[in-house]
Every structure is written in C-alpha cells, then in structure tokens.
Design an enzyme around this catalytic site. Structure first.
Site, PDB file in Angstrom:
ATOM      1  N   HIS A   1      -5.745  13.420  13.879  1.00  0.00           N
ATOM      2  CA  HIS A   1      -6.985  13.180  13.117  1.00  0.00           C
ATOM      3  C   HIS A   1      -7.596  11.804  13.330  1.00  0.00           C
ATOM      4  O   HIS A   1      -8.621  11.481  12.740  1.00  0.00           O
ATOM      5  CB  HIS A   1      -6.715  13.326  11.617  1.00  0.00           C
ATOM      6  CG  HIS A   1      -5.822  12.255  11.047  1.00  0.00           C
ATOM      7  ND1 HIS A   1      -6.304  11.031  10.649  1.00  0.00           N
ATOM      8  CD2 HIS A   1      -4.501  12.217  10.848  1.00  0.00           C
ATOM      9  CE1 HIS A   1      -5.305  10.295  10.221  1.00  0.00           C
ATOM     10  NE2 HIS A   1      -4.200  10.989  10.330  1.00  0.00           N
TER      11      HIS A   1
ATOM     12  N   HIS B   1      -6.657  19.338  10.877  1.00  0.00           N
ATOM     13  CA  HIS B   1      -7.287  18.493   9.855  1.00  0.00           C
ATOM     14  C   HIS B   1      -8.710  18.990   9.577  1.00  0.00           C
ATOM     15  O   HIS B   1      -9.388  19.471  10.483  1.00  0.00           O
ATOM     16  CB  HIS B   1      -7.302  17.058  10.376  1.00  0.00           C
ATOM     17  CG  HIS B   1      -7.646  16.019   9.354  1.00  0.00           C
ATOM     18  ND1 HIS B   1      -8.916  15.853   8.856  1.00  0.00           N
ATOM     19  CD2 HIS B   1      -6.884  15.095   8.727  1.00  0.00           C
ATOM     20  CE1 HIS B   1      -8.931  14.861   7.974  1.00  0.00           C
ATOM     21  NE2 HIS B   1      -7.693  14.386   7.880  1.00  0.00           N
TER      22      HIS B   1
ATOM     23  N   GLU C   1      -8.446   1.512  10.088  1.00  0.00           N
ATOM     24  CA  GLU C   1      -7.319   1.221   9.194  1.00  0.00           C
ATOM     25  C   GLU C   1      -6.745  -0.177   9.358  1.00  0.00           C
ATOM     26  O   GLU C   1      -6.300  -0.793   8.382  1.00  0.00           O
ATOM     27  CB  GLU C   1      -6.212   2.266   9.382  1.00  0.00           C
ATOM     28  CG  GLU C   1      -6.563   3.656   8.874  1.00  0.00           C
ATOM     29  CD  GLU C   1      -7.372   4.491   9.869  1.00  0.00           C
ATOM     30  OE1 GLU C   1      -7.700   3.980  10.968  1.00  0.00           O
ATOM     31  OE2 GLU C   1      -7.686   5.650   9.540  1.00  0.00           O
TER      32      GLU C   1
ATOM     33  N   ARG D   1      -9.671   8.602  14.075  1.00  0.00           N
ATOM     34  CA  ARG D   1     -11.084   8.418  14.450  1.00  0.00           C
ATOM     35  C   ARG D   1     -11.245   7.863  15.856  1.00  0.00           C
ATOM     36  O   ARG D   1     -12.192   8.228  16.573  1.00  0.00           O
ATOM     37  CB  ARG D   1     -11.753   7.454  13.453  1.00  0.00           C
ATOM     38  CG  ARG D   1     -12.312   8.133  12.219  1.00  0.00           C
ATOM     39  CD  ARG D   1     -13.037   7.108  11.349  1.00  0.00           C
ATOM     40  NE  ARG D   1     -14.007   7.730  10.462  1.00  0.00           N
ATOM     41  CZ  ARG D   1     -13.697   8.406   9.357  1.00  0.00           C
ATOM     42  NH1 ARG D   1     -12.438   8.553   9.012  1.00  0.00           N
ATOM     43  NH2 ARG D   1     -14.639   8.926   8.602  1.00  0.00           N
TER      44      ARG D   1
ATOM     45  N   ASP E   1      -3.868   1.964   3.954  1.00  0.00           N
ATOM     46  CA  ASP E   1      -4.927   1.405   4.804  1.00  0.00           C
ATOM     47  C   ASP E   1      -6.191   2.248   4.831  1.00  0.00           C
ATOM     48  O   ASP E   1      -6.967   2.190   5.780  1.00  0.00           O
ATOM     49  CB  ASP E   1      -4.389   1.242   6.232  1.00  0.00           C
ATOM     50  CG  ASP E   1      -3.809   2.539   6.782  1.00  0.00           C
ATOM     51  OD1 ASP E   1      -4.148   3.614   6.251  1.00  0.00           O
ATOM     52  OD2 ASP E   1      -3.020   2.477   7.741  1.00  0.00           O
TER      53      ASP E   1
ATOM     54  N   GLU F   1       3.060  -0.191   0.707  1.00  0.00           N
ATOM     55  CA  GLU F   1       3.014  -0.047   2.168  1.00  0.00           C
ATOM     56  C   GLU F   1       2.191  -1.185   2.778  1.00  0.00           C
ATOM     57  O   GLU F   1       1.272  -0.983   3.586  1.00  0.00           O
ATOM     58  CB  GLU F   1       2.464   1.324   2.608  1.00  0.00           C
ATOM     59  CG  GLU F   1       2.836   1.692   4.032  1.00  0.00           C
ATOM     60  CD  GLU F   1       2.282   3.044   4.474  1.00  0.00           C
ATOM     61  OE1 GLU F   1       1.150   3.103   4.984  1.00  0.00           O
ATOM     62  OE2 GLU F   1       2.997   4.043   4.306  1.00  0.00           O
TER      63      GLU F   1
HETATM   64  C1  UD1 Z   1      -8.623   9.434   6.180  1.00  0.00           C
HETATM   65  C2  UD1 Z   1      -8.284   7.949   6.308  1.00  0.00           C
HETATM   66  C3  UD1 Z   1      -7.151   7.769   7.310  1.00  0.00           C
HETATM   67  C4  UD1 Z   1      -5.976   8.645   6.968  1.00  0.00           C
HETATM   68  C5  UD1 Z   1      -6.434  10.082   6.840  1.00  0.00           C
HETATM   69  C6  UD1 Z   1      -5.299  10.975   6.404  1.00  0.00           C
HETATM   70  C7  UD1 Z   1     -10.056   6.271   6.116  1.00  0.00           C
HETATM   71  C8  UD1 Z   1     -11.177   5.593   6.797  1.00  0.00           C
HETATM   72  N1  UD1 Z   1      -9.450   7.240   6.828  1.00  0.00           N
HETATM   73  O1  UD1 Z   1      -9.140   9.843   7.429  1.00  0.00           O
HETATM   74  O2  UD1 Z   1      -6.738   6.400   7.297  1.00  0.00           O
HETATM   75  O3  UD1 Z   1      -5.015   8.530   7.996  1.00  0.00           O
HETATM   76  O4  UD1 Z   1      -7.462  10.158   5.857  1.00  0.00           O
HETATM   77  O5  UD1 Z   1      -5.583  12.314   6.608  1.00  0.00           O
HETATM   78  O6  UD1 Z   1      -9.752   5.976   4.992  1.00  0.00           O
HETATM   79  N2  UD1 Z   1     -12.311  16.747   4.753  1.00  0.00           N
HETATM   80  C9  UD1 Z   1     -12.465  17.896   4.002  1.00  0.00           C
HETATM   81  N3  UD1 Z   1     -11.550  18.146   3.021  1.00  0.00           N
HETATM   82  C10 UD1 Z   1     -10.504  17.336   2.768  1.00  0.00           C
HETATM   83  C11 UD1 Z   1     -10.333  16.196   3.546  1.00  0.00           C
HETATM   84  C12 UD1 Z   1     -11.270  15.899   4.532  1.00  0.00           C
HETATM   85  O7  UD1 Z   1     -13.380  18.670   4.199  1.00  0.00           O
HETATM   86  O8  UD1 Z   1      -9.716  17.637   1.865  1.00  0.00           O
HETATM   87  C13 UD1 Z   1     -13.317  16.443   5.796  1.00  0.00           C
HETATM   88  C14 UD1 Z   1     -14.660  16.024   5.183  1.00  0.00           C
HETATM   89  O9  UD1 Z   1     -15.701  16.523   5.970  1.00  0.00           O
HETATM   90  C15 UD1 Z   1     -14.613  14.494   5.292  1.00  0.00           C
HETATM   91  C16 UD1 Z   1     -13.880  14.333   6.592  1.00  0.00           C
HETATM   92  O10 UD1 Z   1     -12.878  15.355   6.594  1.00  0.00           O
HETATM   93  O11 UD1 Z   1     -15.886  13.892   5.286  1.00  0.00           O
HETATM   94  C17 UD1 Z   1     -13.275  12.984   6.843  1.00  0.00           C
HETATM   95  O12 UD1 Z   1     -12.485  12.534   5.753  1.00  0.00           O
HETATM   96  P1  UD1 Z   1     -12.145  10.952   5.662  1.00  0.00           P
HETATM   97  O13 UD1 Z   1     -11.249  10.722   4.510  1.00  0.00           O
HETATM   98  O14 UD1 Z   1     -13.407  10.164   5.735  1.00  0.00           O
HETATM   99  O15 UD1 Z   1     -11.414  10.654   7.028  1.00  0.00           O
HETATM  100  P2  UD1 Z   1     -10.028  11.145   7.578  1.00  0.00           P
HETATM  101  O16 UD1 Z   1     -10.188  11.316   9.038  1.00  0.00           O
HETATM  102  O17 UD1 Z   1      -9.503  12.257   6.770  1.00  0.00           O
HETATM  103  N1  UDP Z   2       0.986  16.747   6.047  1.00  0.00           N
HETATM  104  C1  UDP Z   2       0.859  17.897   5.254  1.00  0.00           C
HETATM  105  N2  UDP Z   2       0.215  18.976   5.772  1.00  0.00           N
HETATM  106  C2  UDP Z   2      -0.300  19.001   7.027  1.00  0.00           C
HETATM  107  C3  UDP Z   2      -0.190  17.826   7.814  1.00  0.00           C
HETATM  108  C4  UDP Z   2       0.449  16.722   7.300  1.00  0.00           C
HETATM  109  O1  UDP Z   2       1.325  17.914   4.115  1.00  0.00           O
HETATM  110  O2  UDP Z   2      -0.852  20.028   7.425  1.00  0.00           O
HETATM  111  C5  UDP Z   2       1.638  15.559   5.470  1.00  0.00           C
HETATM  112  C6  UDP Z   2       2.689  14.893   6.325  1.00  0.00           C
HETATM  113  O3  UDP Z   2       3.976  15.430   6.089  1.00  0.00           O
HETATM  114  C7  UDP Z   2       2.593  13.442   5.888  1.00  0.00           C
HETATM  115  C8  UDP Z   2       1.117  13.282   5.566  1.00  0.00           C
HETATM  116  O4  UDP Z   2       0.609  14.588   5.320  1.00  0.00           O
HETATM  117  O5  UDP Z   2       3.334  13.201   4.694  1.00  0.00           O
HETATM  118  C9  UDP Z   2       0.402  12.639   6.717  1.00  0.00           C
HETATM  119  O6  UDP Z   2      -0.974  12.782   6.561  1.00  0.00           O
HETATM  120  P1  UDP Z   2      -1.991  12.454   7.731  1.00  0.00           P
HETATM  121  O7  UDP Z   2      -1.353  12.667   9.043  1.00  0.00           O
HETATM  122  O8  UDP Z   2      -3.237  13.212   7.428  1.00  0.00           O
HETATM  123  O9  UDP Z   2      -2.334  10.920   7.495  1.00  0.00           O
HETATM  124  P2  UDP Z   2      -1.670   9.546   7.986  1.00  0.00           P
HETATM  125  O10 UDP Z   2      -0.244   9.550   7.566  1.00  0.00           O
HETATM  126  O11 UDP Z   2      -1.866   9.445   9.457  1.00  0.00           O
HETATM  127  O12 UDP Z   2      -2.471   8.514   7.269  1.00  0.00           O
END
Ligand code: UD1
Ligand code: UDP
Length: 395
Positions: free
Chosen positions: A227, A260, A147, A229, A111, A133
């Site tokens: 994490h 995160h 999502e 939003r 999602d 999924e």
């Molecule tokens: C995204 C997904 C969410 C998922 C989550 C898992 C969308 C809209 N959101 O949310 O569904 O549950 O990932 O974690 O698709 N960032 C870094 N390094 C990284 C990753 C993230 O610096 O490796 C920071 C960056 O500033 C980035 C921000 O996190 O712009 C947000 O990342 P983004 O993928 O937009 O949103 P998530 O909250 O991570």
């Molecule tokens: N996870 C990880 N390291 C962390 C936190 C989570 O490897 O520090 C793994 C966790 O076991 C799961 C996945 O990341 O498999 C979940 O990711 P996240 O919570 O960011 O996203 P969501 O599942 O809510 O989309």
C-alpha cells in the site's frame, strides 16, 4: 479483550490523570488496542479514545474485534483523500476534541497523518504528547513518504517517547532527545499478535466457509500486501507484473493478496491481476483472518511496517517490497530481505525461496527483535511513574 495487567493502586477518581488516545488507521488501532485495554483495566487513569477514522472500514473491523469503546469519532475519511485535505480535516476536528477533553497527556502512535496532526493539535493547545512506536527512521524523507516526515515532526512535539527497540532509542538520542524522556518498551504489535494467536488457539478458530477454506490443503501459500504511496504508479505495475509471472510459473502455489482499499492500489491490482486461477485477490481481511493467513503462509511478500514486526514471531520469512526500512532489526536477524519493487528482482527472490526449502529455513527467526509481548505493561508502568502514581523501573 481479556488482557492480564497489573492491578491498580487505589487512586481517587478526582486525582486521576486524564489520558486521550488518538488513532485512525488499521495498524494504529491494532497496536493501540492492547494498550487501551491495559490503561482502562489499570484504573489509575481517566482514559478517553478519539478515533479520527482516517480509515473507515479497515478501522471499524479492528474496533469491533478488540471491543474498543470510542468516545469521539471524527469520521474524516474521504475516498482517495489527498494528504493536505486529510491533514486539514484532522487538525480542525482534533482541535475541538482537545478543547473539550483538556487531557493531561495525548497518546499517539507511529507515523500516520493522524499521529502527526494529533501531536500538533495537542502541542498548540499546550497539552503534552506521548509517542508510542517512537524513534523509527530511514533517514530518507522520500521513503516511506510521507511517514518519515510524520514521525520526525511528531518527535519534535513529544514529551515522552516510547521506543520499541534500542536502535529506535539511539535514533532519538542522535536527534537530541534527552535519554530520560525515552522508554524502550518493545512493540505493542507483539502484545496484540500474541493475544490474537492465543485467542485463535483457544477457540480452535477456523475461517468460515468461503475463499480461505477453499484454498487447497497443503499447497504452499504466498501472502501478499502492499500500500505504500511511494510505490504508486510504476512500483505497483512492477509488483503486479511479478505476481502474474510467479503465479504462471508456480501453478501449485497459492498466491493470496488482500488488497488495500486505497483506489490507487485497487485499480492497478484488479486491472492487472484479476482472473488468475491461483492468485486470490481478496478484500482486506480482519485481523483474525489475516493472522490465520500469516500462520498458514510459506512466505510473505509485503511493504507493510506491521507485518515486518509480526512475521518473526510466526517464524515466517518476509520479502520486503521497499528499497529501505526503518525496522533494521529483522534485516540483521536475517528474517526479512529487502527486494524493492523491480519485477525481475521480486520474481528471482520469491523463486529462490519457493525452489529451496533450506533458504526458507535459513530465514526463520528464533525470536522477535521487536518485542516480547510486554510492551503495554512497560508503557503503563512508565506512565504511572510519570504521573507520580508509582515509583520504580518499568523494565
Ligand atoms: C495510511 C497511512 C500509512 C499507513 C497505512 C496503513 C498516512 C499518510 N498514511 O495509508 O502510513 O501505513 O494507512 O494501512 O497516514 N480507504 C478506504 N477504506 C478504509 C481505508 C482506506 O476506502 O478503511 C481508502 C480511501 O479511499 C482513502 C484511501 O484508502 O482515501 C487512502 O487512505 P489513507 O489513510 O489516506 O492512506 P493509506 O495508504 O491507507
Ligand atoms: N492486516 C490485517 N488485514 C490485512 C492486512 C494487514 O489485519 O488484510 C494487519 C497486519 O497484520 C498488521 C497491520 O494490519 O498488523 C498492518 O497494516 P498495514 O500494512 O496496512 O500498515 P503499516 O503497518 O504498513 O502501517
């Protein structure tokens, strides 16, 4: 990653269907890793991987750990990216990959923005989409945001729906998806988790010297992630207030929080929680370290989708800092409880479990409603059937 998969039938290289897997975030990578390996090991398909790198560091850790060979890296992430900025970069760069690869089928996951934009990019190029999924729903477009919209939009564009559970299948049927287009598989996260647990056990793996090895032996451990939003702002302020108070009330308990990398999470968490002795704020942990932490945890406080699905396999209770979930199975089984983001409620629910071992025991699950570790085998079988490579029932 040594996965056990059925050996392939002899299929000529010329005739092999072309599959393109697209993902970009940490959870998608963890959940698609075993499938990618299974598809490549099968030999019946020409398999290509496009990572959007919607996440950068958090994705790269998974690519390295699972030894995933990448064919296209779109490198879209920017710091503090907006949803529309992200989606427009995704759509534009994915279009080039679709045009170059001309796959027979694009496989997307879950999602995320990556999932939704990859489905749209494929659809607009006349390429079929398979959704792994599929069918998770809260019925509320604001939670989780964005999502719930991403997965509904993806479903509209999808030819083959791999639903993890029967309830996900029913959600799709209720939206008018034909039963024949749905395959119930279990969640591939259980395949990934089982592989990781086996890997840790075989190696007798322990984290290298550092914060994790300095955690006091035998102390109860509360593992935290967050994490979403829809919790930015007041939600995270409440969560942090609850954690500070819990750490003060329970000095013998270790609170471990891999934070995160989203700046909207980093800023309030570090501002409100830095410097508390029994509350460790860590960078995101790679999957090996995180599974080790889940195994050690007494309970898990999270808003994560994936963690909700993993915890039952490890018999860990989860308190879910959300008002609703698209994963009702573990709620029904009693191993997950919704606690929202109100500080007083979180403090009360965590205290209840820390004060009462019987309450923890009551939340331990006997089995995992999200899968049995065979999801990738079922998806592979259904894909072979779809392309006429094999007859039979994937169940
Ligand atoms: C995204 C997904 C969410 C998922 C989550 C898992 C969308 C809209 N959101 O949310 O569904 O549950 O990932 O974690 O698709 N960032 C870094 N390094 C990284 C990753 C993230 O610096 O490796 C920071 C960056 O500033 C980035 C921000 O996190 O712009 C947000 O990342 P983004 O993928 O937009 O949103 P998530 O909250 O991570
Ligand atoms: N996870 C990880 N390291 C962390 C936190 C989570 O490897 O520090 C793994 C966790 O076991 C799961 C996945 O990341 O498999 C979940 O990711 P996240 O919570 O960011 O996203 P969501 O599942 O809510 O989309």
């Amino acid at each position: 990653m040594p996965l056990s998969v059925p050996s392939s039938l002899a299929v000529s290289a010329v005739a092999r269907p072309r599959l393109l897997l697209v993902f970009g975030t940490r959870p998608e990578a963890i959940k698609m890793a075993p499938l990618l390996h299974a598809l490549r090991a099968d030999g019946g398909f020409e398999v290509r991987l496009c990572v959007t790198a919607q996440h950068r560091q958090m994705l790269d850790e998974v690519l390295t750990l699972f030894e995933l060979q990448v064919d296209h890296d779109l490198d879209v992430m920017t710091t503090g990216q907006s949803l529309n900025g992200l989606c427009s970069r995704l759509l534009e760069r994915l279009d080039g990959v679709m045009a170059a690869e001309q796959p027979d089928l694009v496989l997307v996951h879950g999602d995320t923005s990556t999932c939704c934009m990859a489905s749209l990019a494929a659809f607009q190029r006349g390429i079929a989409v398979a959704h792994v999924e599929a069918g998770l729903r809260t019925g509320n477009l604001q939670a989780p945001w964005p999502e719930e919209a991403n997965r509904r939009l993806t479903a509209v564009l999808t030819r083959l729906h791999f639903a993890p559970t029967e309830s996900a299948r029913h959600n799709l049927l209720a939206e008018g998806v034909a039963d024949a287009a749905i395959c119930v598989t279990g969640n591939t996260v259980v395949d990934a988790l089982q592989w990781m647990c086996q890997h840790l056990e075989e190696l007798g793996w322990q984290p290298p010297a550092g914060t994790l090895t300095q955690l006091p032996e035998g102390a109860p451990l509360v593992l935290i992630t967050g994490h979403r939003r829809e919790s930015f702002g007041e939600g995270f302020a409440q969560i942090c207030q609850a954690l500070a108070e819990l750490a003060r009330r329970y000095p013998q308990v270790q609170f471990v929080y891999p934070v995160h990398l989203n700046p909207q999470v980093q800023e309030p968490v570090h501002r409100l929680l830095d410097g508390i002795a029994n509350l460790q704020l860590l960078p995101p942990q790679d999957y090996r370290h995180f599974v080790w932490l889940m195994q050690r945890a007494s309970l898990i406080l999270t808003d994560s989708g994936g963690v909700q699905e993993e915890a039952p396999s490890l018999h860990k209770p989860v308190l879910l800092m959300r008002t609703t979930t698209e994963r009702p199975e573990a709620l029904a089984a009693g191993c997950v409880r919704l606690v929202g983001t109100d500080a007083a409620r979180i403090i009360a629910e965590v205290s209840r479990l820390l004060d009462d071992p019987a309450a923890v025991q009551a939340m331990r699950s006997a089995s995992n409603p999200y899968g049995d570790g065979q999801a990738c085998r079922r998806i592979l079988a259904r894909l072979r059937q779809h392309f006429g490579l094999v007859q039979g029932n994937p169940a």
